[in-house]
Design a protein around this motif. Structure first.
Motif, PDB file in Angstrom:
ATOM      1  N   GLU A  38     -46.894 -13.289  17.616  1.00  0.00           N
ATOM      2  CA  GLU A  38     -46.901 -12.614  18.909  1.00  0.00           C
ATOM      3  C   GLU A  38     -48.222 -12.827  19.646  1.00  0.00           C
ATOM      4  OE1 GLU A  38     -43.795  -8.978  17.848  1.00  0.00           O
ATOM      5  OE2 GLU A  38     -45.949  -8.584  17.863  1.00  0.00           O
ATOM      6  N   ALA A  39     -49.329 -12.844  18.906  1.00  0.00           N
ATOM      7  CA  ALA A  39     -50.636 -13.058  19.531  1.00  0.00           C
ATOM      8  C   ALA A  39     -50.717 -14.453  20.139  1.00  0.00           C
ATOM      9  CB  ALA A  39     -51.746 -12.860  18.499  1.00  0.00           C
ATOM     10  N   ARG A  40     -50.184 -15.456  19.415  1.00  0.00           N
ATOM     11  CA  ARG A  40     -50.202 -16.825  19.950  1.00  0.00           C
ATOM     12  C   ARG A  40     -49.416 -16.904  21.266  1.00  0.00           C
ATOM     13  NH1 ARG A  40     -51.021 -21.481  17.242  1.00  0.00           N
ATOM     14  NH2 ARG A  40     -50.597 -20.456  15.235  1.00  0.00           N
ATOM     15  N   ALA A  41     -48.207 -16.325  21.264  1.00  0.00           N
ATOM     16  CA  ALA A  41     -47.387 -16.350  22.473  1.00  0.00           C
ATOM     17  C   ALA A  41     -48.087 -15.616  23.618  1.00  0.00           C
ATOM     18  CB  ALA A  41     -46.021 -15.728  22.183  1.00  0.00           C
ATOM     19  N   PHE A  42     -48.705 -14.480  23.313  1.00  0.00           N
ATOM     20  CA  PHE A  42     -49.410 -13.694  24.328  1.00  0.00           C
ATOM     21  C   PHE A  42     -50.558 -14.502  24.925  1.00  0.00           C
ATOM     22  CE2 PHE A  42     -52.774 -10.808  25.642  1.00  0.00           C
ATOM     23  CZ  PHE A  42     -52.096  -9.866  26.394  1.00  0.00           C
ATOM     24  N   CYS A  43     -51.349 -15.128  24.079  1.00  0.00           N
ATOM     25  CA  CYS A  43     -52.509 -15.892  24.561  1.00  0.00           C
ATOM     26  C   CYS A  43     -52.083 -17.071  25.426  1.00  0.00           C
ATOM     27  CB  CYS A  43     -53.338 -16.374  23.370  1.00  0.00           C
ATOM     28  SG  CYS A  43     -54.212 -15.060  22.486  1.00  0.00           S
ATOM     29  N   LEU A  44     -51.070 -17.786  24.988  1.00  0.00           N
ATOM     30  CA  LEU A  44     -50.600 -18.936  25.765  1.00  0.00           C
ATOM     31  C   LEU A  44     -50.045 -18.489  27.122  1.00  0.00           C
ATOM     32  CD1 LEU A  44     -48.887 -21.070  22.966  1.00  0.00           C
ATOM     33  CD2 LEU A  44     -51.049 -21.560  24.142  1.00  0.00           C
ATOM     34  N   SER A  45     -49.320 -17.365  27.101  1.00  0.00           N
ATOM     35  CA  SER A  45     -48.754 -16.879  28.362  1.00  0.00           C
ATOM     36  C   SER A  45     -49.829 -16.335  29.296  1.00  0.00           C
ATOM     37  CB  SER A  45     -47.708 -15.795  28.088  1.00  0.00           C
ATOM     38  OG  SER A  45     -48.331 -14.597  27.625  1.00  0.00           O
ATOM     39  N   HIS A  46     -50.995 -16.044  28.765  1.00  0.00           N
ATOM     40  CA  HIS A  46     -52.093 -15.517  29.579  1.00  0.00           C
ATOM     41  C   HIS A  46     -53.130 -16.591  29.885  1.00  0.00           C
ATOM     42  CE1 HIS A  46     -50.274 -11.649  28.779  1.00  0.00           C
ATOM     43  NE2 HIS A  46     -51.133 -11.079  29.602  1.00  0.00           N
TER      44      HIS A  46
END
Length: 895
Positions: A533-541
């Motif tokens: 979830e952190a990876r997806a969050f960072c990429l989306s941000h």
């Protein structure tokens, strides 16, 4: 169900009516027995009504009414003719008409002076009678002038008297007191308000500014009942209002806010009522045992995802979060009404941008529709607070808008470029990040913007390891990480501050701290789920793949360094090499080291000590050498041992011990001895070992050599039960053992070192205490007849509420020809001594131990061999050892 509760409330009013209570007392002839029986009857009826679901406000008012009638009847019994000069007044919580089953009953005997002397004997009988019938009365006797003088000096006195309520006696005297204490005579409203704000701030500091601790105080912790009392006191002083409901009438609360306030108050009253009921005494702390009982009482049941107690506590934490928010808003409104009432129109707002401005030092929306037109501005508020630290907070009306319009943070807004840019800018800004994420959490914005965070708001874990709810823990870890970057906190952990200066992108550490426990409470491996979830969050941000990978890796492996340092033998170069290989490079190591330190300190402050810090720094420094290629694994151990010897010889240069003498002693010891001890320890031990005669053994030394803790060193001929006896004595002395390094020479001598601290987490301070430890060990170890130690310490009460079944795991360390035994069990006094007894009876030799007490759990690792110094490979022998350890530790039976 609602109709049944309404009937029960009606029954409560009928049961505790004045005629009915007086009738019961009269039938008993107003004797002590009649009064006691009436109070017992009343308590039992209240308990029954509680179980029937009657709202808590009805119960606390009914209890106060019962005591009112009992005290009036007692007054008539001892002072039947007195109508002037004496008045019985309820004050404090009792004055508000709120009494829990075992609350203190605070009364004021208001008198004219002469009347006190005239009726002193009768009053003494009245006071004694109150205690005889079982009322815990707190009593003061004052004239009106006394009340004014004491109130002027002490904010708590005026607060108590502010809630005064006439019970019986001279009504004119009571009214004189009320008139004498008006704001124009004592404690003007602005001074009273400022004092109550300061009082609340001091109370918050006492509880570390959080109500989200493991065992909160329902009354005093932030968000507790005392916050509601503070609102009530200011309301009464400023508006002369008698109830909180008047706040709505005066426009300070909306209907929804008023409902939330009263619902929160009723819930906390209900919890506090249950605490008094199950403990049989005044108790405001939600202790572990009480949490379980109240969860059952409130109808919660265990599920696969959460225990009943965790569900109940999550409701508790969410309730105090709502109340804290209302408290913030109301105190801000009061400040504007009380302190800035004369400044309307005089203070021109200072514009910040098209949406916000500053007024009276607080951030204010420029119109009522800001968040509806631009929902992303719900994030901008907190970034502006970060960027403008001179702003004291959010203006009350704007806070109300945030609470009202939070629902506009929809998926569409969350995925917008504007919202994501604002949120990431908060992390890049750094300054004020933790404070404003706390505000976002309190006001419900953070959980709306990051739904994963919303799931863990108020989530607690029922153990002694995690002292905060998951959301509060995350914010504490983030706070700790931020402190590494702040010069004013550099003295706390200088090494961490140095490493922090090398980070090219501190925001990656903050993001890892924010996400590291986000997936708790969802089943599965929270580290892996959180990493994805952190990876997806960072990429989306907008982070690069490289930066997102670092954050995700840190979340997935945030426990790696602490587990390696605390559970594995760092004197083994292969352990360090394996860890370094998993880390991969210096950049990740720097981030992981800082995240680990911040996490341990934010999980449980009692866990962080100099010993754990030294383990992490040792692992960090060794890993750097491997990662930077300055040394390889095959030579690391040999070089470390040689380096320790060389440094020790250098330190010995100024002493009377020659290098030849040192080498003559040391030649009896193998390389492990030098790997397991620091040069300072080698120098400390050497003169004593060289100078001691065998007849004088055992040699026992106790010293705090460095900041890690106090080392207890034992040098003697090997003997049976040595580990069990030594650890038993240390436990009996109330010491906590952090580490055990055990060494046996080929000629049959042992060199055992234990790092110990006091029960309060500090090293041994006094010479007298060191002598006590030394003498106790020498007495036991020199007596060949002693084979066991009775620790004779009771298991602390808080440990008894947890069930930690014993688990035993084995693995083989082929390179060092030994077996690793990992043990997880319930902590108890003398645990290591019990384990040592098991080892001794089964012919098992202990080579070293890594001791880790995690809350109520002991998670220890032992390195063992058989009597021939061979690893234990026979599965049957290992299964039997596992069985006896489980039986011994779970049933507390002798091995």
């Amino acid at each position: 169900m609602g109709a049944e509760i309404d009937l029960a409330e009606e029954e409560a009013a009928t049961i505790f009516s004045a005629p009915r209570i007086r009738s019961r007392l009269a039938k008993g002839g107003y004797s002590i027995a009649a009064f006691r029986e009436t109070l017992t009857w009343g308590r039992d009826r209240l308990y029954a009504l509680f179980h029937d679901g009657v709202p808590a406000d009805s119960l606390v008012h009914a209890r106060a009414h019962l005591v009112d009638e009992v005290l009036r009847a007692a007054w008539q019994k001892f002072l039947p003719e007195v109508t002037q000069g004496l008045t019985l007044v309820a004050v404090g919580g009792y004055g508000r008409g709120e009494l829990l089953p075992h609350s203190d009953i605070d009364i004021l005997l208001l008198h004219s002076g002469d009347a006190l002397e005239l009726h002193r004997k009768a009053l003494e009988h009245l006071t004694a009678f109150g205690w005889d019938i079982g009322l815990e009365i707190g009593q003061s006797a004052r004239t009106v002038d006394d009340c004014v003088a004491e109130a002027a000096k002490d904010i708590t006195v005026i607060t108590n008297l502010l809630e005064a309520r006439l019970l019986t006696g001279d009504g004119d005297l009571y009214r004189q007191m009320q008139q004498a204490l008006t704001p124009d005579r004592v404690w003007p409203v602005p001074a009273f308000f400022e004092a109550k704000k300061a009082e609340q701030a001091a109370r918050y500091r006492k509880y570390d500014d959080t109500g989200y601790k493991l065992e909160p105080n329902v009354k005093e912790s932030p968000g507790g009942l005392r916050d509601i009392h503070t609102i009530g006191w200011v309301t009464k002083r400023h508006f002369n209002a008698q109830t909180l409901a008047e706040l709505r009438e005066r426009g300070f609360l909306t209907k929804q806010e008023c409902d939330e306030l009263f619902a929160g108050q009723d819930f906390l009253w209900r919890v506090r009522f249950a605490l008094h009921m199950i403990s049989g005494r005044r108790e405001d702390r939600l202790l572990f045992d009480s949490q379980v009982k109240i969860a059952q009482l409130f109808g919660y049941v265990d599920t696969d995802a959460n225990k009943a107690v965790e569900q109940f506590m999550q409701l508790y934490y969410r309730t105090i979060k709502t109340l804290s928010c209302l408290n913030d808003m109301l105190l801000q409104l009061f400040e504007e009404a009380i302190l800035h009432a004369d400044e309307a129109g005089a203070d021109e707002p200072e514009p910040l941008n098209a949406r916000f401005q500053i007024r009276h030092g607080y951030l204010e929306a420029r119109d009522d529709e800001v968040f509806r037109r631009a929902p992303w501005a719900l994030l901008e508020v907190f970034l502006l607070l970060q960027q403008n630290p001179r702003i004291e907070g959010i203006r009350a009306q704007t806070l109300r808008m945030i609470l009202r319009d939070g629902r506009f943070l929809t998926d569409e807004v969350r995925t917008s470029v504007k919202a994501r840019a604002l949120f990431m800018e908060m992390f890049r800004e750094g300054r004020g990040l933790t404070r404003n994420l706390r505000r976002m959490n309190r006001y419900g914005v953070l959980g709306r913007y990051v739904p994963e965070f919303g799931r863990i708001v108020g989530l607690m874990q029922y153990d002694l390891f995690h002292t905060l709810t998951v959301d509060e823990h995350i914010l504490y870890v983030l706070r700790n990480a931020r402190r590494f970057a702040m010069q004013r906190f550099r003295h706390e952990l200088p090494h961490c501050s140095e490493v922090m200066e090398r980070l090219a992108k501190p925001e990656l550490l903050y993001l890892a701290a924010f996400w590291h426990d986000m997936a708790k409470g969802r089943g599965g491996d929270h580290s892996q789920i959180g990493a994805d979830e952190a990876r997806a969050f960072c990429l989306s941000h907008g982070l690069s793949h490289a930066d997102a990978s670092i954050v995700a890796w840190l979340v997935e492996h945030h426990l790696l360094m602490s587990l390696t340092a605390q559970k594995q033998d760092l004197s083994d170069a292969r352990v360090v090499a394996d860890f370094a290989q998993k880390v991969g490079d210096r950049t990740r190591l720097d981030y992981l080291f800082l995240l680990t330190c911040a996490d341990i300190r934010g999980t449980n402050p009692a866990l962080w000590n100099s010993w754990r810090e030294s383990l992490l720094k040792d692992l960090y420094r060794q890993s750097i050498r491997l990662l930077e290629g300055s040394i390889d694994q095959s030579t690391l151990e040999r070089e470390r041992a040689d380096q320790a010897r060389a440094q020790a010889l250098s330190l010995l240069a100024d002493r009377t011990i020659s290098a030849e003498t040192a080498e003559a002693v040391w030649k009896r010891f193998d390389g492990d001895y030098f790997l397991r001890h620091t040069p300072a320890e080698l120098v400390w031990q050497l003169p004593a070992i060289a100078g001691v005669q065998e007849a004088a053994l055992p040699l026992v030394m106790v010293e705090t050599i460095d900041e890690r803790g106090t080392t207890v060193f034992v040098y003697t001929r090997d003997r049976d039960h040595l580990f069990g006896l030594t650890t038993g004595v240390l436990a009996r002395l109330g010491l906590n053992i952090l580490d055990a390094r055990l060494h046996t020479t080929d000629d049959g001598f042992v060199l055992d070192s234990y790092v110990v601290i006091e029960s309060d987490n500090t090293p041994i301070a006094s010479a007298m205490r060191k002598d006590e430890i030394r003498d106790a060990l020498r007495k036991v170890l020199s007596d060949p007849e002693v084979s066991t130690i009775d620790v004779n310490r009771r298991t602390p009460q808080r440990l008894k509420h947890f069930d930690t079944p014993t688990q035993v795991y084995f693995s083989q360390d082929q390179a060092r020809a030994r077996t690793l035994l990992e043990l997880v069990t319930a902590d108890q006094p003398g645990l290591l001594s019990l384990i040592g007894r098991v080892f001794q009876k089964r012919g098992i030799l202990l080579n070293a131990a890594k001791i880790a007490t995690i809350g109520e759990r002991a998670e220890d690792v032992f390195y063992v061999t058989d009597r021939m110094h061979r690893p234990i490979a026979d599965d049957k022998v290992l299964d039997e050892l596992r069985e006896v350890l489980v039986r011994t530790l779970d049933r507390r039976e002798a091995a």
